[in-house]
Design an enzyme around this catalytic site. Structure first.
Site, short mmCIF file in Angstrom:
data_model
loop_
_atom_site.label_atom_id
_atom_site.label_comp_id
_atom_site.label_asym_id
_atom_site.label_seq_id
_atom_site.Cartn_x
_atom_site.Cartn_y
_atom_site.Cartn_z
N ILE A 1 0.84 -1.20 0.00
CA ILE A 1 0.00 0.00 0.00
C ILE A 1 0.87 1.25 0.00
O ILE A 1 0.59 2.22 -0.70
CB ILE A 1 -0.96 -0.02 1.21
N LEU B 1 12.21 -2.36 6.02
CA LEU B 1 12.32 -3.39 4.97
C LEU B 1 12.12 -4.81 5.50
O LEU B 1 12.55 -5.77 4.87
CB LEU B 1 13.67 -3.28 4.23
N GLY C 1 8.67 -4.87 3.48
CA GLY C 1 8.69 -4.07 2.26
C GLY C 1 9.84 -4.46 1.34
O GLY C 1 10.67 -5.32 1.67
N TYR D 1 -4.48 -8.83 15.38
CA TYR D 1 -4.21 -7.78 14.39
C TYR D 1 -5.24 -6.66 14.53
O TYR D 1 -4.89 -5.48 14.67
CB TYR D 1 -4.23 -8.35 12.97
N PHE E 1 -11.04 -1.79 3.97
CA PHE E 1 -11.57 -3.13 3.84
C PHE E 1 -10.51 -3.91 3.04
O PHE E 1 -9.35 -3.88 3.44
CB PHE E 1 -12.99 -3.07 3.27
N ARG F 1 -16.12 -10.43 1.29
CA ARG F 1 -15.29 -9.27 1.57
C ARG F 1 -15.57 -8.15 0.57
O ARG F 1 -16.06 -8.38 -0.52
CB ARG F 1 -13.79 -9.65 1.51
#
Length: 333
Positions: free
Chosen positions: A15, A36, A39, A145, A173, A225
């Site tokens: 994202i 990282l 990522g 989470y 979402f 979802r």
């Protein structure tokens, strides 16, 4: 003169890398911090200023803020795998919650006024009656989470009341798809998100797609979802950033398409888009998975003026398939 200096925490992630591209397209000066751990260095746009380090390290953050005249932090730096959080909750509370505390401490000390936070639908847990979720619905997470993200929201709220910090929490979402250019996309190790796993199966990188449970309280028994394209998600962050600079009011918004798709529907749509058979089989449920998560995103559309461009799940899957074909091994290409 408007300060257009933005720090993206987690800017090397899925994202985050799309967020960075959107900010650059809109002529913001972008600073990225990322350790990282999940990522990719190859996902970091060469036009940004990059600091490699951990948001749990306040000295590191202080150094960044002292060097850069930051106006807004976009916080995308968190672990986000639900099954992993069920197995190792302390890892999630350490990285996500402690990271938020240290970041806010540094923002307070360095007089950074605004933060846009990547929250999640997982803060709502298992919604009552499987209806569309509004911002005011009860938040009762069913996995660590979601609990960690809810704690981060609450910490921001209290800090904003005692300090000159304003926030927008954006409850995502299911972020999905890839940049239309095919140059950046989703690449997790291991991959746990449905659409990229479907793409791996379509591409022949795995023989069978596992569908985790077919006995949920949904029309076809598989999870439902709300899928939102990554570019539409990034657009919402720009609008949230502009909202903070204009209004100076903290707020919370749900981000989704307001349309739900089951796992089986996603697989069938992917077969149509890719032209591949995509062999799938039913497997056991995963712990911590709600039946249905679909957003009521009226508030974001009304207050932020957010208008998602990708309102067709076929188009979302098509961008994911484009990324898979152009970079079958992800950033390891």
């Amino acid at each position: 003169m408007e300060n257009k200096n933005v720090l993206v925490a987690g800017g090397a992630g899925y994202i985050g890398s799309h967020m960075v591209q959107k900010l650059l397209d809109d002529n913001y000066h972008v600073v990225v911090v990322d350790n990282l751990s999940t990522g990719h260095r190859a996902a970091i746009n060469p036009k940004v200023t990059f600091y490699e380090g951990d948001t749990r390290d306040k000295n590191f953050l202080d150094n960044v803020f002292e060097n850069e005249n930051i106006n807004t932090v976009i916080h995308m730096d968190a672990f986000s795998i639900v099954p992993e959080s069920m197995k190792d909750p302390l890892k999630y509370f350490d990285n996500n919650v402690i990271g938020m505390i240290k970041l806010l401490e540094s923002m307070v000390d360095n007089h950074v006024p605004n933060i846009v936070f990547s929250s999640t639908a997982a803060t709502f847990g298992n919604p009552i009656n499987n209806k569309k979720i509004s911002e005011d619905d009860p938040q009762d997470p069913i996995n660590p989470y979601g609990e960690s993200k809810l704690m981060m929201e609450k910490i921001m709220k209290w800090v904003s009341q005692s300090n000159d910090i304003n926030y927008v929490a954006l409850r995502y979402f299911n972020a999905s798809g890839a940049h239309p250019s095919g140059k950046i996309g989703e690449d997790h190790h291991p991959e746990t998100h449905l659409i990229p796993i479907v793409m791996q199966t379509a591409y022949g990188q795995q023989e069978v797609l596992k569908i985790f449970g077919d006995d949920y309280k949904t029309p076809d028994g598989t999870n439902v979802r709300d899928y939102i394209h990554i570019d539409d998600l990034a657009d919402a962050h720009i609008l949230a950033l502009e909202y903070l600079n204009k209004n100076k009011d903290s707020n919370t918004f749900n981000l989704g398409s307001s349309t739900g798709f089951s796992v089986k529907q996603i697989v069938d749509t992917a077969r149509k888009v890719t032209g591949k058979p995509i062999n799938a089989k039913i497997s056991n449920r995963r712990p911590g998975d709600p039946d249905v998560l679909v957003a009521d995103s009226f508030k974001a559309r009304n207050i932020l003026g957010w208008q998602p461009k990708y309102d067709n799940v076929e188009d979302i899957i098509r961008t994911a398939w484009n990324w898979k074909q152009s970079s079958p091994e992800g950033y390891e290409n």
